[in-house]
Design an enzyme around this catalytic site. Sequence first.
Site, mmCIF file in Angstrom:
data_model
loop_
_atom_site.group_PDB
_atom_site.id
_atom_site.type_symbol
_atom_site.label_atom_id
_atom_site.label_comp_id
_atom_site.label_asym_id
_atom_site.label_seq_id
_atom_site.Cartn_x
_atom_site.Cartn_y
_atom_site.Cartn_z
ATOM 1 N N LYS A 111 79.674 51.122 54.204
ATOM 2 C CA LYS A 111 79.533 49.889 54.989
ATOM 3 C C LYS A 111 80.113 48.698 54.238
ATOM 4 O O LYS A 111 79.634 47.571 54.357
ATOM 5 C CB LYS A 111 78.063 49.652 55.339
ATOM 6 C CG LYS A 111 77.521 50.662 56.337
ATOM 7 C CD LYS A 111 76.166 50.268 56.882
ATOM 8 C CE LYS A 111 75.708 51.253 57.955
ATOM 9 N NZ LYS A 111 74.380 50.897 58.520
ATOM 10 N N ASN A 112 81.174 48.960 53.513
ATOM 11 C CA ASN A 112 81.860 47.917 52.770
ATOM 12 C C ASN A 112 83.048 47.408 53.591
ATOM 13 O O ASN A 112 83.910 48.190 53.993
ATOM 14 C CB ASN A 112 82.339 48.486 51.428
ATOM 15 C CG ASN A 112 83.240 47.544 50.676
ATOM 16 O OD1 ASN A 112 84.453 47.595 50.837
ATOM 17 N ND2 ASN A 112 82.666 46.682 49.862
#
Length: 355
Positions: free
Chosen positions: A115-116
Amino acid sequence: MGESEKYNSDKGDYVSLKEQEEWRDVTPIPQEEEPNTVCPIAYTDEYSDMMSYLRAVMAKREVSQRALDLTGRVIEVNPGHYTVWMYRKQLVEELGTDSESELDWVAEISEIHHKNYQLWHYREALISRLLDQKTAEALTQDQLVRHPVIRRELLFATTAIDGDSKNFHAWSYRQWIVRTYGIWDQELVFVDAMINEDVRNNSAWNQRYFVLMGNGSRRPEKNLDSPLEDSLVDREIAYAIEKIKLAPNNESPWSYITGLLLRHAPARLYNTLLPKLQGLAAEGSGYATSITTTPMYWSTLVDIYERQAKDLPDQASVLLDMARDACDLLASDHDPMRGKYWEFRKSQLCADATD
């Protein structure tokens, strides 16, 4: 000494860059700190050392393999450092680094930091190098879907979504692929499969709307607020109704079809959708109890009657009364948890009646 030997802190054998021969020509630039910083960041010695040397090579715009290797190690420690990602992108382009191997490296990072933001945008840049727009424009949708780059990236995004169906980054990346390469028809098939697998997957419902709005060939004008073709509206109403039957208390299809019609075919709310919903709610339909006890049914009636009152001012008084009655039922029986909201909603309808 290999890259893993130089930078692998997991084994506790990190070797300071100043002790490595290849970095002895570089004067590190340490982090500037105010003398009385209230909350200084507690960087590890390893990270501070790497960043000091990275600042130095960035300052002189160095393009080298050692700089590329160093960006990789810094990103592994701090994947949110967008400046380092940008520098790495520049290095990869100027060094002519193999995009395939770079994609493999990004995939490894994404297994931990899925989730970067930065890694997904970086992946977009890599794919743009592998399959440029000029090449893609010469291919049909079927050819694009079978193209090895597109196939791999769709699978990559799908795998991420399978691991977390609400992964905003993976859905956004998939949207980028679809929009960039125009593979709209294929995506509608994928979305339909995702909704059939989990009718409550609101991310998949959002993706369905994205596909409908993105494919300009389906609409008379390429305008996000333009009317939709009647055949498409009929299809989407029927689709939503079938999904409502499966799980009446599932908010996704109710919100989807109401929002779609409010924006693109408002008259169809009361001319088409309303009779269908009333038919489901009628005794003997087999769905009467499950439909009329869900708050979504009554809240949808509020939206429909309110819109109908605006379109048919000569009937506004009666229609707004019906909307207010629905608000009362929601506040007292079907959605008492949000009773205050429905009282407020009713007050707004009263205000509309006096305008």
